[in-house]
Design an enzyme around this catalytic site. Structure first.
Site, short mmCIF file in Angstrom:
data_model
loop_
_atom_site.label_atom_id
_atom_site.label_comp_id
_atom_site.label_asym_id
_atom_site.label_seq_id
_atom_site.Cartn_x
_atom_site.Cartn_y
_atom_site.Cartn_z
N ASP A 191 5.57 122.56 -29.41
CA ASP A 191 5.67 122.72 -30.86
C ASP A 191 5.45 121.42 -31.62
O ASP A 191 5.25 121.45 -32.84
CB ASP A 191 7.05 123.27 -31.23
CG ASP A 191 7.32 124.64 -30.65
OD1 ASP A 191 6.40 125.48 -30.71
OD2 ASP A 191 8.43 124.88 -30.14
N ASP A 220 11.11 124.19 -30.86
CA ASP A 220 12.09 123.52 -30.01
C ASP A 220 11.47 122.84 -28.79
O ASP A 220 12.09 121.98 -28.17
CB ASP A 220 13.18 124.49 -29.55
CG ASP A 220 12.60 125.72 -28.84
OD1 ASP A 220 11.36 125.75 -28.63
OD2 ASP A 220 13.36 126.64 -28.50
N ASN A 270 10.69 106.37 -71.62
CA ASN A 270 9.69 105.31 -71.47
C ASN A 270 8.49 105.49 -72.39
O ASN A 270 7.97 104.51 -72.95
CB ASN A 270 9.23 105.21 -70.01
CG ASN A 270 10.27 104.58 -69.12
OD1 ASN A 270 11.24 105.22 -68.74
ND2 ASN A 270 10.11 103.30 -68.80
N ASN A 279 16.49 100.46 -70.12
CA ASN A 279 15.95 101.15 -68.95
C ASN A 279 16.91 101.13 -67.76
O ASN A 279 16.99 102.09 -67.00
CB ASN A 279 14.62 100.52 -68.53
CG ASN A 279 13.50 100.86 -69.50
OD1 ASN A 279 13.69 101.65 -70.43
ND2 ASN A 279 12.34 100.27 -69.29
N ASP A 322 9.49 129.96 -34.95
CA ASP A 322 9.48 130.34 -33.56
C ASP A 322 10.40 131.55 -33.41
O ASP A 322 11.27 131.79 -34.24
CB ASP A 322 10.00 129.16 -32.71
CG ASP A 322 9.82 129.39 -31.22
OD1 ASP A 322 8.93 130.18 -30.86
OD2 ASP A 322 10.58 128.80 -30.44
#
Length: 899
Positions: free
Chosen positions: A617, A613, A679, A707, A332
């Site tokens: 919008d 704002d 993994n 893990n 804006d």
């Protein structure tokens, strides 16, 4: 009819069968309410907690973990022990579930905030009686009364208006109140901001009064349409969510394929079904990176903390990473790129050259400014803490501000004069007049307003050309021009005859005003360009004003274009998507236009951040990948619909936030790299060992320890890591680009092979080989050595993923917890093996000194392999960044195509 601004008052009254004096009857109200409904917004159905839980349980990695828990529970029930595995797995699932839901339970309050904008009551004329009632009871055709301070309860066509001004900034984005005129007739397609004979729901009356007839209520109003967009628009999944989903699906597919393959081979080799079930559970635990969601959430949370220090409040965690991937910022104008403070830029006195407000004023220049101040109603008010606040409309506040900057005060100037009367400003006249009695005798008439409306004395040819020339210069710089006329009279004029007062005025001078760009805006736009980010201005203001500001701060290049809302309406979605790169400024646009612009960029694969704002919008804020609202000037509606709030309303803050977002994305990418290697190597280890007939090298509980402790705790420290400062010299990550792009996949494969090989070597030697000085081999010893090597290589792998530089070039001073956690976890893994009563709980056994040396030696090999690869990779990276910077510099010199 939909566009009531093109209809006359008589036509509108006739269409709704309404009498302007008596309104409609209560009986007719009931009929219309059954047809049109109540004057209120439809509410969006909220997702229940149960549905949210079920939604997250459908995640494939969660399903695999739950199946692993069931298989593990089945084995525990069969054997009568080992319940710790299913408990740990289910705990991890519950933790991830809580994290996911708490992130999304920050319930959207945009519609509630939007509803609160409506006035609870309004004044209506029905059956000839003026009454006050709830706005929800209004129907099309009702006659409503508008007065100073009231909130417009519905969209309406004006019937009468007297000096009526309405603040429509929340709807149109314009900072100045709109001057309304009931008698004006418009044609064609007219933007909301120019529909001067209409008033709109939830806007404030700032001056004058009038009568209007309701033309739309509830969801049919302009504000209701915005509520409809908030209800209907579904925000796309963030790039982060899509990338994590792809990673989870890929790992799951690999795990399922490996499990099916091993199960088939095991059955063919004569293995028992229960042993194969045990192997399937092990593979599932190995496949799923249990701590990924936790580490990602902590990385995002750390980004949130860092952004708070840079005046950016993050409302939704996922926005942090998405900001880092932003490639287009739709900003804006008012308050974000500009100061939202009307300021005098230039002044002019007939017979002289225009002069800047910042120059040192001469006597006649000070006199001009003093006369403008006398012709204004703005005043300075001192607060309790001693600060001065200027009260008045934006234009007059600018005059008073400059007056004080020049060391003058209106009070001191006014000492020589006494106010006799005032002819107030009106939208029809476009001017105002103040009559002052001078202490030296006589009367001073000052008229301030639009140059073409002031009743000035006829100019001679030279003066006329001079005035036209200066006006053209001011207009060319998108300055709003205000003229001042003056006349001295001996007798006190009669305030009953304004026409006699406002005549034969001498042109005192002109001032040119503008809402100036923020001083840091141009630098921020330039930083965005260097980071490969395109800045677009979208505003409800006029094209001339918007383009002047955009050109001034570097948004609008020589061959880039300005598109108005009217031109956008005439353009199809296909044409807009195809030509979107040519336009850098969109002026006089509506809420629907903003959504189209955002979606057109997204269709081109861009990650879009949108600032705003006002209420107008909010649909675009919700549709954008990252909606950014203003903390100071923004409405609660805009804040509720946004992902991030700028506490200083400053565009430069967005660029700082993008930098932090890129750092967060880099940390998440490191996490994915870190956990994938860990993994996938676990899957490879299980697969190769089974195919070779070596048995299970690592049990499920051992994998959980690796893990959660080996990967999880050190991995959490990545959330605090600081990435390469050259991140803002690189192009943004594209929406469809995965975590493994940029040459990461070959590195993951390389490190997965290295980690897998050393664990398998350790397991093989511990299980099958008797070396001099070593104790007799066994599967228990092999599994213990494999556990140590797997855990230690995973932990040391953290240093590898921190940077593409050598681990010896990367300091740990910026993140000491990395060193503390890795050293701590290496010690914990050693303690589990070195202390048999503790290790026995997890299936570990005592090993001799040679096995310890073997485990330590094998654990550093993947790091050595990574260091060799980094040396080659770093040379390539330096060359790529150098070439990119050269492309940017060449673009800035040419200024030919859109960046």
């Amino acid at each position: 009819m939909e566009n009531w601004y093109v209809a006359s008052i008589a036509e509108t009254l006739e269409h709704f069968n309404t009498n302007e004096n008596t309104g409609i009857s209560d009986q007719e109200v009931a009929n219309r309410q059954s047809k049109y409904g109540k004057n209120e917004f439809a509410k969006q159905e909220k997702t229940s907690l149960i549905k949210e839980i079920l939604h997250h349980l459908k995640d494939i990695s969660t399903i695999i973990l739950l199946l692993a828990a069931l298989l593990s529970l089945g084995m525990a029930l069969k054997d009568g022990h080992g319940f710790i595995e299913p408990v740990v797995i289910v705990s991890i699932v519950i933790l991830n579930l809580i994290l996911a839901i708490t992130q999304e339970r920050g319930a959207e309050k945009a519609l509630e905030a939007l509803s609160s904008l409506n006035s609870p009551s309004c004044i209506v004329i029905r059956d000839g009686v003026q009454k006050e009632m709830e706005t929800s009871e209004l129907v099309p055709g009702d006659i409503i009364k508008l007065q100073l301070g009231s909130i417009v309860p519905a969209d309406a066509r004006l019937i009468t208006s007297t000096n009526l001004q309405v603040d429509e900034s929340a709807l149109t984005g314009e900072s100045e109140p709109s001057e309304k005129d009931a008698n004006i007739l418009l044609q064609g397609s007219v933007p909301l901001g120019d529909q001067l004979n209409m008033v709109f729901s939830s806007c404030h009356v700032t001056s004058g009064h009038g009568l209007a007839m309701v033309t739309a209520t509830g969801m049919q109003t302009e504000m209701g349409k915005i509520a409809g967009y908030l209800n209907n628009s579904q925000k796309l999944k963030t790039p982060l969510q899509r990338r994590l989903e792809r990673i989870a699906k890929s790992i799951s597919i690999v795990a399922i394929a490996a499990a099916v393959l091993l199960f088939a081979i095991g059955i063919l080799q004569g293995e028992s079904v229960w042993s194969m079930v045990m192997l399937a559970a092990t593979l599932a635990v190995a496949a799923v990176p249990e701590t990924l969601n936790l580490i990602v959430t902590l990385s995002l949370s750390q980004g949130v903390k860092n952004m708070v220090n840079k005046n950016a409040l993050i409302r939704k965690l996922s926005a942090v990473e998405t900001l880092g991937n932003t490639s287009v910022i739709c900003s804006d104008k008012t308050g974000t790129l500009t100061q939202n403070r009307m300021t005098i830029e230039k002044l002019w006195i007939p017979g002289n050259e225009p002069f800047k407000a910042g120059d040192e004023f001469l006597k006649d220049q000070t006199e001009l400014l003093s006369m403008f101040a006398l012709a204004s109603n703005a005043f300075v008010q001192e607060e309790e803490d001693g600060t001065l606040i200027i009260m008045g409309n934006p234009t007059e506040k600018a005059i008073m501000r400059l007056l004080h900057e020049k060391g003058l005060s209106k009070e001191r100037i006014s000492e020589q004069y006494r106010i006799v009367g005032e002819i107030p400003f009106s939208s029809e006249r476009k001017m105002m007049t103040i009559v002052l009695e001078a202490s030296s005798g006589g009367y001073l008439i000052l008229t301030k307003g639009a140059l073409d409306r002031l009743p000035l004395k006829a100019f001679d040819e030279k003066t006329k050309n001079e005035v036209d020339y200066v006006h053209k210069i001011f207009a060319g710089e998108a300055l709003r021009v205000l003229a001042l006329g003056i006349r001295y009279v001996k007798e006190a004029p009669s305030m009953e005859n304004p026409e006699e007062i406002e005549q034969d005025l001498e042109l005192c001078g002109l001032i040119g005003l503008i809402d100036p760009a923020r001083p840091e805006a141009a630098q921020a736009v330039e930083r965005a360009k260097m980071a490969g980010i395109r800045t677009i201005m979208i505003t409800g203001d006029h094209a001339a004003t918007a383009s002047a500001i955009a050109r001034n701060i570097g948004i609008l290049g020589e061959n880039e274009k300005v598109l108005t809302g009217q031109q956008l309406n005439d353009m199809s979605d296909e044409d807009l998507c195809r030509n979107i790169h040519h336009y850098s400024v969109y002026a006089r646009v509506s809420p629907e236009d903003k959504i189209r612009i955002v979606e057109a960029w997204q269709e081109n694969g861009e990650v879009v951040s949108m600032t705003g704002d006002g209420v107008n919008d909010t649909p675009a804020l919700k549709a954008a990948d990252v909606g950014i609202s203003m903390g100071q000037s923004g409405t609660e509606v805009a804040k509720s619909a946004s992902d991030m709030v700028l506490t200083d309303d400053n565009f430069a803050t967005i660029i700082d936030a993008v930098s932090e977002g890129r750092n967060v994305f880099s940390n998440i990418r490191k996490t994915v790299y870190f956990l994938l290697v860990c993994n996938i190597s676990e899957i490879v280890i299980m697969l190769v060992a089974q195919l070779r007939g070596w048995g299970i090298p690592v049990t499920p509980i051992m994998l959980l320890l690796v893990n959660v402790l080996g990967d999880g705790i050190p991995g959490i420290c990545l959330s605090r890591d600081t990435s390469d400062p050259r991140l803002m010299d690189r192009e943004p990550i594209r929406r469809d680009e995965g975590f493994l792009a940029g040459g990461l996949l070959p590195v993951i494969i390389q490190q997965t092979i290295a980690c897998s090989v050393v664990v398998l070597v350790g397991y093989y030697i511990g299980t099958f080989r008797t070396l001099p000085g070593m104790q007799e081999p066994s599967q228990a010893i092999g599994q213990t050595v494999a556990f140590l090597v797997l855990g230690w290589t995973s932990i040391l792998h953290l240093f590898t993923v921190r940077s593409r530089k050598s681990i010896f070039k990367r300091t740990i001073k910026d993140n000491p917890p990395v060193l503390y956690s890795t050293m701590g976890m290496i010690a914990v893994f050693g303690l589990l093996v070195a202390f048999p009563p503790l290790g026995k709980i997890f299936g570990l056994t005592a090993i001799d000194s040679y096995h310890w040396l073997l485990a330590a030696g094998l654990s550093v090999i993947p790091t050595i392999v990574a260091e060799i690869g980094k040396f080659i990779d770093e040379q390539t990276n330096i060359r790529e960044i150098y070439e990119y910077r050269n492309r940017v510099i060449r673009h800035r010199i040419r200024k030919d195509d859109s960046f």
